[in-house]
Design a protein around this motif. Structure first.
Motif, mmCIF file in Angstrom:
data_model
loop_
_atom_site.group_PDB
_atom_site.id
_atom_site.type_symbol
_atom_site.label_atom_id
_atom_site.label_comp_id
_atom_site.label_asym_id
_atom_site.label_seq_id
_atom_site.Cartn_x
_atom_site.Cartn_y
_atom_site.Cartn_z
ATOM 1 N N ASN A 133 81.206 -18.976 -53.691
ATOM 2 C CA ASN A 133 82.003 -19.746 -54.643
ATOM 3 C C ASN A 133 83.148 -18.881 -55.191
ATOM 4 O O ASN A 133 83.117 -17.654 -55.093
ATOM 5 C CB ASN A 133 81.119 -20.294 -55.774
ATOM 6 C CG ASN A 133 80.341 -19.213 -56.449
ATOM 7 O OD1 ASN A 133 80.366 -18.079 -55.963
ATOM 8 N ND2 ASN A 133 79.669 -19.518 -57.530
ATOM 9 N N PRO A 134 84.179 -19.524 -55.729
ATOM 10 C CA PRO A 134 85.374 -18.780 -56.156
ATOM 11 C C PRO A 134 85.067 -17.669 -57.154
ATOM 12 O O PRO A 134 85.706 -16.619 -57.123
ATOM 13 C CB PRO A 134 86.245 -19.862 -56.789
ATOM 14 C CG PRO A 134 85.783 -21.128 -56.190
ATOM 15 C CD PRO A 134 84.339 -20.965 -55.875
ATOM 16 N N GLN A 135 84.062 -17.898 -58.037
ATOM 17 C CA GLN A 135 83.764 -16.863 -59.041
ATOM 18 C C GLN A 135 83.321 -15.562 -58.390
ATOM 19 O O GLN A 135 83.756 -14.476 -58.775
ATOM 20 C CB GLN A 135 82.680 -17.348 -60.014
ATOM 21 C CG GLN A 135 83.216 -18.168 -61.177
ATOM 22 C CD GLN A 135 83.443 -19.605 -60.786
ATOM 23 O OE1 GLN A 135 82.800 -20.101 -59.852
ATOM 24 N NE2 GLN A 135 84.357 -20.275 -61.459
ATOM 25 N N THR A 136 82.443 -15.698 -57.374
ATOM 26 C CA THR A 136 81.952 -14.500 -56.694
ATOM 27 C C THR A 136 83.109 -13.760 -56.035
ATOM 28 O O THR A 136 83.237 -12.538 -56.135
ATOM 29 C CB THR A 136 80.927 -14.881 -55.614
ATOM 30 O OG1 THR A 136 80.309 -16.087 -55.999
ATOM 31 C CG2 THR A 136 79.925 -13.785 -55.414
ATOM 32 N N GLN A 187 85.663 -23.520 -46.061
ATOM 33 C CA GLN A 187 86.481 -22.774 -47.021
ATOM 34 C C GLN A 187 87.242 -21.651 -46.334
ATOM 35 O O GLN A 187 88.427 -21.447 -46.593
ATOM 36 C CB GLN A 187 85.579 -22.178 -48.092
ATOM 37 C CG GLN A 187 85.485 -23.054 -49.322
ATOM 38 C CD GLN A 187 84.767 -22.359 -50.435
ATOM 39 O OE1 GLN A 187 84.004 -21.422 -50.201
ATOM 40 N NE2 GLN A 187 84.979 -22.813 -51.638
#
Lengths: 219, 350
Positions: A2-5, B4
């Motif tokens: 995920n983007p946070q990681t 992604q």
């Protein structure tokens, strides 16, 4: 992922580069290498700020510090003629002083962070995102409305500093030669060049020269 | 996860290649075009042996440069000597990330586009400086010092010109700046008209910034042989060459974007015909217009090179600091007044 990681990984990567580069500034023997390490430190700091959505500050850091200040720094350091061995001798001698300064700064910073957390004032939501505009636009609006007076005072102080630096270092040299550009521009061609009009006549070739070089004008 | 990766890594990489590869090709063809144009201006033929009319000359030069030996001077700083060409090239390519080719064709629609451009162009100085220092040569060192002083000076003038543009457009985003030049008055809606002196200053500063004639003090082959890259040969020299021309084409594109309406047609608002898409762009605008404008601006570089003699060093510095910067600062205020009193309106309302 995920983007946070991903953001966290990037944060640690940039911080690692920044810390290593900052350490090499003081450990590298070659002064030019040290200046370049400082450039890398600034650049990594700018990358960290971009991660925090502070795009204006990050790019301003690159433009001002990396693009201008450090270039002048490098300019000076490149021309220095330094005995590297001699420079290195002082490293151990001044190490205790350096360590003391570093420790005091660390304690001050940790203390500040501790006090801030005890107040428990979170930074709150990003005001730019809250207002729905870009970081740069929000910063511009804040600087030119809410903080106009401090901003202008800061600008004035910087201008005074600039003028003072010039005034302190300006040497009037009587033996320096310079050219006045306005005088150069005002020069009249007739004062310097005399145009001689000559009729475009081809002289008669004489018998002696006409054999070798036909048609060449006589002296 | 895989989606992604494809969306956020693979596609941007493909887009980057779509910009960089044509750019490198454009540099090769531009060098050929430059030699041809200067040849015609000198009343000679220019390259005409390799390929039809000599079009493959640039590729022959590239092959020649790549197979040549790369020489490392004695006592040169090995690491920095080989890093310098790359440090010069990377910002020249990275700056292209924010160039909007048309309303939709832009790799990164960054909010602070102008700042990003200023940051990248200011990094290019390092390549020049380090090349001069790491070569361990007096000629290279002198050339690097001249080039650095010149590039820093003209960067200021360029930055002030961009301040005028962003005062009128009210945005640092390059797409917004082009959109602010839309209107119904054809090419009179573009920023060259209210910012005419600034336009001239910007372009001349661009010529000085890229160290092109008549401001090529950095190279000055009659005084310091070739300046900062005198010791470089083979592919290392080719990288400097590539960086210089990539910067030249970049300045041409930026002049077109900031002052000549970007992808908008000079006939915008005048012609309202309804035609199929392949002919409609002539009045509605499209990336072809941007390329035409950039090509005309880059032609000016060649024209200057064939026309003007080299400036003297003190004249360059005087022009930058005592002429361009004061005019640009004054025009920041003029631009502010023009905007405040509504003389210049931006966007479709204008």
């Amino acid at each position: 992922m995920n983007p946070q990681t991903l953001q966290l990984i990037c944060f640690y990567a940039f911080s690692f580069v920044a810390v290593v580069a900052a350490l090499s500034v003081i450990t590298l023997k070659n002064t030019v290498h040290a200046v370049l390490a400082l450039v890398l430190t600034f650049f990594s700091a700018a990358c960290l700020w971009i991660l925090l959505d502070a795009e204006f500050l990050a790019l301003a850091l690159v433009v001002v510090y990396v693009g201008a200040v450090m270039v002048l720094f490098l300019f000076v350091v490149m021309m220095l003629d330094i005995d590297l061995e001699k420079m290195h001798e002082g490293f151990v001698k001044f190490l205790p002083v350096g360590v003391i300064v570093a420790v005091v700064m660390l304690v001050e910073m940790v203390g500040l962070i501790g006090v801030r957390t005890m107040h428990a004032q979170g930074l709150g939501a990003n005001p730019a995102t809250a207002a729905g505009v870009s970081n740069t636009a929000w910063l511009g609006q804040a600087l030119y409305t809410k903080f106009l007076l401090p901003f202008e005072v800061a600008a004035l102080i910087l201008t005074v500093g600039l003028v003072a630096a010039v005034a302190l270092t300006l040497r009037e040299r009587s033996d320096a030669r310079y050219e006045s550009a306005s005088r150069q521009v005002r020069v009249n061609p007739r004062d310097r060049v005399r145009l001689v009009k000559m009729a475009a006549v081809r002289p008669e070739p004489s018998a002696a020269t006409s054999e070798n070089t036909p048609g060449e004008p006589q002296p | 996860m895989a989606d992604q990766l494809i969306n956020q890594v693979l596609w941007p990489l493909i887009y980057i290649l779509c910009i960089v590869l044509p750019l490198v090709l454009a540099v090769a063809m531009f060098v050929y075009w430059e030699r041809k144009v200067i040849g015609w201006m000198h009343v000679r033929l220019g390259p005409n042996k390799i390929g039809p009319a000599g079009v493959l000359q640039a590729f022959a030069d590239v092959v020649k440069l790549l197979v040549k030996e790369v020489i490392l001077p004695t006592k040169a700083n090995r690491f920095l000597y080989f890093m310098a060409p790359m440090i010069a090239l990377v910002p020249a390519l990275a700056a292209w990330a924010v160039i909007p080719f048309s309303g939709k064709m832009v790799l990164s629609n960054a909010n602070a586009g102008i700042l990003y451009l200023l940051a990248m162009t200011s990094l290019g100085v390092y390549g020049t400086m380090l090349a001069g220092w790491a070569s361990n040569s007096r000629y290279a060192m002198l050339g690097a010092m001249r080039a650095t002083a010149q590039m820093i000076s003209y960067e200021l003038a360029m930055g002030l010109c961009l301040v005028c543009v962003l005062v009128l457009a009210g945005s640092l985003n390059l797409s917004d700046i082009v959109n602010a030049q839309a209107g119904s008055k054809g090419f009179f809606d573009w920023f060259w008209l209210p910012l005419l002196p600034v336009f001239v200053i910007y372009f001349i500063s661009g010529v000085a910034e890229t160290n092109r004639l008549p401001f090529d003090m950095a190279e000055g082959e009659s005084e310091i042989v070739a300046g900062f890259h005198v010791e470089y040969s083979g592919s290392a020299f080719a990288l400097f060459f590539l960086a210089e021309y990539a910067n030249l084409i970049l300045v041409s594109f930026l002049s077109a974007i900031f002052f000549l309406g970007g992808w908008f047609s000079p006939l915008q608002g005048w012609v309202h015909a309804d035609a199929p898409g392949w002919i409609n762009w002539i009045w509605t605008g499209g990336f072809i217009w941007l390329f035409i404008k950039a090509f005309l601006m880059s032609f000016l570089f060649l024209w200057f090179r064939a026309t003007f003699p080299r400036y003297r060093y003190d004249q360059i510095m005087r022009l930058g600091w005592k002429v361009f910067i004061p005019i640009a600062i004054a025009w920041v205020f003029v631009a502010g007044l023009l905007k405040y009193y509504g003389v210049v309106t931006t966007g479709m309302g204008g």
